[in-house]
Design an enzyme around this catalytic site. Structure first.
Site, PDB file in Angstrom:
ATOM      1  N   LYS A 225     -10.226  65.917  -7.878  1.00 17.80           N
ATOM      2  CA  LYS A 225      -9.004  66.730  -8.587  1.00 17.80           C
ATOM      3  C   LYS A 225      -8.413  67.722  -8.076  1.00 17.80           C
ATOM      4  O   LYS A 225      -7.044  67.840  -7.914  1.00 17.80           O
ATOM      5  CB  LYS A 225      -9.372  66.823 -10.066  1.00 17.80           C
ATOM      6  CG  LYS A 225      -9.847  65.402 -10.953  1.00 17.80           C
ATOM      7  CD  LYS A 225     -10.567  65.608 -12.232  1.00 17.80           C
ATOM      8  CE  LYS A 225     -11.162  64.275 -12.758  1.00 17.80           C
ATOM      9  NZ  LYS A 225     -11.929  64.281 -13.963  1.00 17.80           N
TER      10      LYS A 225
ATOM     11  N   GLN B 162     -14.481  68.217 -18.345  1.00 13.80           N
ATOM     12  CA  GLN B 162     -14.986  67.226 -17.480  1.00 13.80           C
ATOM     13  C   GLN B 162     -16.135  66.614 -18.281  1.00 13.80           C
ATOM     14  O   GLN B 162     -17.105  67.325 -18.601  1.00 13.80           O
ATOM     15  CB  GLN B 162     -15.712  67.737 -16.043  1.00 13.80           C
ATOM     16  CG  GLN B 162     -16.103  66.621 -15.253  1.00 13.80           C
ATOM     17  CD  GLN B 162     -15.016  65.537 -14.833  1.00 13.80           C
ATOM     18  OE1 GLN B 162     -13.870  65.680 -14.618  1.00 13.80           O
ATOM     19  NE2 GLN B 162     -15.498  64.057 -14.679  1.00 13.80           N
TER      20      GLN B 162
ATOM     21  N   ASP C 188      -5.909  64.260 -20.359  1.00 12.18           N
ATOM     22  CA  ASP C 188      -6.783  63.282 -20.296  1.00 12.18           C
ATOM     23  C   ASP C 188      -6.366  62.060 -21.234  1.00 12.18           C
ATOM     24  O   ASP C 188      -6.930  61.115 -21.099  1.00 12.18           O
ATOM     25  CB  ASP C 188      -8.229  63.664 -20.695  1.00 12.18           C
ATOM     26  CG  ASP C 188      -9.121  63.810 -19.387  1.00 12.18           C
ATOM     27  OD1 ASP C 188      -8.922  62.929 -18.572  1.00 12.18           O
ATOM     28  OD2 ASP C 188     -10.368  64.383 -19.220  1.00 12.18           O
TER      29      ASP C 188
HETATM   30  N1  GUN Z   1     -15.952  61.992 -16.835  1.00 10.96           N
HETATM   31  C1  GUN Z   1     -15.811  60.638 -15.886  1.00 10.96           C
HETATM   32  N2  GUN Z   1     -14.419  60.332 -16.056  1.00 10.96           N
HETATM   33  C2  GUN Z   1     -13.599  61.426 -16.816  1.00 10.96           C
HETATM   34  C3  GUN Z   1     -12.293  61.448 -17.055  1.00 10.96           C
HETATM   35  O1  GUN Z   1     -11.404  60.563 -16.757  1.00 10.96           O
HETATM   36  N3  GUN Z   1     -12.018  62.475 -17.699  1.00 10.96           N
HETATM   37  C4  GUN Z   1     -12.761  63.590 -17.938  1.00 10.96           C
HETATM   38  N4  GUN Z   1     -12.508  64.685 -18.614  1.00 10.96           N
HETATM   39  N5  GUN Z   1     -14.169  63.349 -17.710  1.00 10.96           N
HETATM   40  C5  GUN Z   1     -14.559  62.382 -16.911  1.00 10.96           C
END
Ligand code: GUN
Length: 284
Positions: A52, A96, A119
């Site tokens: 990211k 996350q 998200d």
């Molecule tokens: N953990 C695994 N996939 C994701 C996601 O798309 N967003 C977040 N915040 N955590 C994750």
């Protein structure tokens, strides 16, 4: 001959276009910024977060990371989120997952301002998606829909079978496909005679997290198969939910793992950060 959907290349094109949008915002004095919170020491999360960060650099989005220790309290986590909600320089906030089990992730997700919820996990944004309103769509389902759009795969009137009912992928996908006028069926671990459903599907989207679970005998000739799974096979090699080598002999379109849905998820996160910066201070 099946078309192998190139998620890696498509994601790159999306990031390049977003860079132009990002530069335009900067010319107007708006500097998109993503704040990422990670709690504890999850190795997979570190890889996701690094990807990211890299994507933000490529698009020109500012990035700030908050690494909280394993012993962080709920009060500390909520307090950080509330600070980030108030900060004018932060356009998007991402917590996350997973976080340590003693913390309440649902409370944390709903504390993130829905205007900064890149998200798409906030109940307000989930509700807006269900109502077919403009909102932040969670990144993986959004990436899947973008693939359909870019490859001109029509959903209207099609039988779409979704495997998996998670809050992050399966459930938002129902709404996304319904919004495109598909006929949607959701199958899950308690579904009986799964193959009866998948055999009739024009499009199968698998998000169940079981290596090579979807086999060729489950798929209709000419179907589209989208693989959201990221698993390890018996040799510890990365693989999806779909038995790719055999299933691809029957499909019209199929996504590989890696290089399919995964890169699209990160690209759509970037899209959501640009959107959050653009909508900053306004109701979505
Ligand atoms: N953990 C695994 N996939 C994701 C996601 O798309 N967003 C977040 N915040 N955590 C994750």
């Amino acid at each position: 001959m099946t078309v192998i959907i190139d998620g890696k290349e498509l994601a790159k094109k999306i990031r390049q276009n977003l860079k132009i949008d990002c530069d335009n915002l900067k010319n107007k004095g708006i500097y998109p910024k993503l704040a990422v919170i990670m709690v504890g020491d999850n190795p997979a999360s570190k890889v996701y977060v690094r990807n990211k960060n890299k994507a933000c650099e490529e698009v020109g989005i500012e990035y700030e990371e908050f690494l909280l220790g394993e012993n962080t309290t709920q009060t500390q986590l909520i307090s950080l989120i509330e600070d980030l909600n108030k900060r004018d320089d932060v356009s998007g906030i991402l917590l996350q997952s997973p976080i340590p089990k003693n913390l309440d992730i649902n409370e944390a997700f709903r504390t993130i301002s829905y205007k900064k919820d890149v998200d798409g996990f906030h109940p307000t944004n989930v509700g807006k998606l269900a109502l077919g309103q403009d909102t932040f769509v969670s990144c993986t389902p959004y990436g899947v829909i973008k693939m359909f759009e870019e490859y001109n795969i029509e959903l209207e009137g099609k039988n779409v079978v979704i495997l998996g009912r998670s809050n992050i992928v399966g459930k938002p996908l129902i709404q996304c496909c319904l919004n495109k006028n598909a006929t949607v069926t959701v199958c899950h671990s308690r579904t009986k005679n799964l193959k009866e459903y998948t055999k009739k599907a024009d499009i199968v989207i698998s998000a169940i997290g079981k290596p090579k679970f979807v086999t060729a005998d489950m798929i209709k000739d000419g179907a589209v198969v989208i693989d959201v799974g990221i698993n390890r096979d018996e040799n510890n090699k990365l693989c999806g939910d779909v038995d790719f080598e055999n299933v691809k002999e029957k499909t019209s379109y199929i996504t590989p793992v890696p290089g399919g849905v995964g890169p699209m998820t990160v690209a759509m996160l970037m899209n959501n950060v640009i959107k959050s910066a653009n909508n900053f201070g306004k109701m979505l």
